[in-house]
Design an enzyme around this catalytic site. Sequence first.
Site, PDB file in Angstrom:
ATOM      1  CE1 TYR A 142      49.847  55.135 -12.487  1.00 52.46           C
ATOM      2  CE2 TYR A 142      48.812  57.531 -12.277  1.00 52.46           C
ATOM      3  CZ  TYR A 142      50.395  56.701 -12.623  1.00 52.46           C
ATOM      4  OH  TYR A 142      51.613  56.999 -12.657  1.00 52.46           O
ATOM      5  CE  LYS A 189      61.179  42.573 -10.941  1.00 55.47           C
ATOM      6  NZ  LYS A 189      62.033  42.537 -11.638  1.00 55.47           N
ATOM      7  CG  ASP A 221      64.367  44.553 -13.690  1.00 58.88           C
ATOM      8  OD1 ASP A 221      63.749  43.787 -14.771  1.00 58.88           O
ATOM      9  OD2 ASP A 221      64.720  43.720 -12.302  1.00 58.88           O
ATOM     10  CG  ASP A 245      54.208  57.640 -14.196  1.00 61.51           C
ATOM     11  OD1 ASP A 245      53.722  59.045 -14.820  1.00 61.51           O
ATOM     12  OD2 ASP A 245      54.362  58.052 -12.933  1.00 61.51           O
ATOM     13  CG  ASP A 249      59.251  61.584 -15.844  1.00 65.40           C
ATOM     14  OD1 ASP A 249      57.883  61.621 -17.009  1.00 65.40           O
ATOM     15  OD2 ASP A 249      58.769  62.098 -15.743  1.00 65.40           O
TER      16      ASP A 249
HETATM   17  C1  IPM Z   1      52.384  61.699 -15.808  1.00 67.02           C
HETATM   18  C2  IPM Z   1      52.159  62.035 -14.409  1.00 67.02           C
HETATM   19  C3  IPM Z   1      50.101  61.789 -14.223  1.00 67.02           C
HETATM   20  C4  IPM Z   1      50.308  60.228 -13.919  1.00 67.02           C
HETATM   21  C5  IPM Z   1      50.576  62.500 -12.668  1.00 67.02           C
HETATM   22  C6  IPM Z   1      50.589  64.444 -12.481  1.00 67.02           C
HETATM   23  C7  IPM Z   1      49.457  61.604 -11.774  1.00 67.02           C
HETATM   24  O1  IPM Z   1      52.796  61.949 -14.339  1.00 67.02           O
HETATM   25  O2  IPM Z   1      50.999  62.015 -17.048  1.00 67.02           O
HETATM   26  O3  IPM Z   1      52.750  60.547 -16.614  1.00 67.02           O
HETATM   27  O4  IPM Z   1      51.387  59.397 -13.005  1.00 67.02           O
HETATM   28  O5  IPM Z   1      49.854  59.567 -14.713  1.00 67.02           O
HETATM   29 MG    MG Z   2      54.639  61.165 -15.468  1.00 70.06          MG
END
Ligand code: IPM
Ligand code: MG
Length: 354
Positions: A142, A189, A221, A245, A249
């Site tokens: 990042y 990884k 993975d 990240d 999710d």
């Molecule tokens: C999160 C989001 C952010 C990230 C984006 C919006 C930059 O996906 O907070 O998970 O990747 O950190």
């Molecule tokens: Mg995210």
Amino acid sequence: MQANIVTLPGDYIGPEIIAQAVKVLQAVAVQYGHTFHFDERRLGGASIDEFGVPLTEETLAACNAADAVLMGSVGGPKWDGVEASRRPEKGLLALRKGMQVFANLRPCTIHPQLAGACPLRPDIISEPIDIMILRELTGDIYFGKRWRSEDRKAATDEMAYSEMEVERLARIGFEMAKKRRGKLCSVDKANVLECSRLWRETVAKVAKDYPEVEVSYMYVDNAAMQLILRPSQFDVMITGNLFGDILSDESAAIAGSLGMMPSASLGSGTRGLYEPIHGSAPDIAGRDIANPLGTILSGALLLRHSLGLEDEARAIERAVEQVLDEGYRTGDIFSEGCTRVGCTQMGDLVAARI
Ligand code: IPM
Ligand code: MG
């Protein structure tokens, strides 16, 4: 107590969900005799529109002077054409970096009332699921160097970590594991990436100071697969910015909806940045149908981690449970027999139960 909280509603559904979280925090202030000052500022596209940049120095300074910062969401199609260095997301990344909040806590639990919204088979979630994903937030790919060739046909993003960055995160992870179920899984990884080999070596060094914590190492993975095969095996998971990240999710899907998920980002002090893990949802913005619970629950984390108000944090979490028990649902978590409510109404319902 008195506390200064900067709010950064951001873009699209951001202002709608932040309004609900502020309402709930105000209800807490009234019930428990606190005074919270809210200072609303611009971030992301909203800041680009007003000031030409996604985060101004004044806003960052205000955040660094506050007790805590509550953020909504940034980005969206309106700013897709903006050059990469000034995108809305850059504002959020600069904020995280500028506040030095390197430890991102992303808890994943399944609210029993929402078990039906979990896409996994009932037997997989029959054991309790309570995972704390601890994502490193101010390093990794990042923040590495980026490069694009002149002919635009080749590109590089550099992944970088230092021992110091891994160590400080690992210590927080082990401390958390100690207070939880005593298990820590480090995700990397290391079979391919040098950064991951450094990560693993560093975690192993820190682990020596925590003999009471059972530590394991997993490739990312495999971790992605294990999360859906047997999520109950995890207690604390620590991982880098990019893997965190993605895995967070995935954990949100397990919990039923991205809209339910809060997060806390902490540095070395108590000042923190609190945000739901979802994005700005342009498709549903302005219709008062977004789920504000992730942001409201981020408010609970704010009370707990930045203000030390554990009872008040629990009051918010209990109020959310109660509203779910009573069958109220926004569209993303709606199921037959429940009462569908909008964003504002959901905020009202939670606030009234504080
Ligand atoms: C999160 C989001 C952010 C990230 C984006 C919006 C930059 O996906 O907070 O998970 O990747 O950190
Ligand atoms: Mg995210």
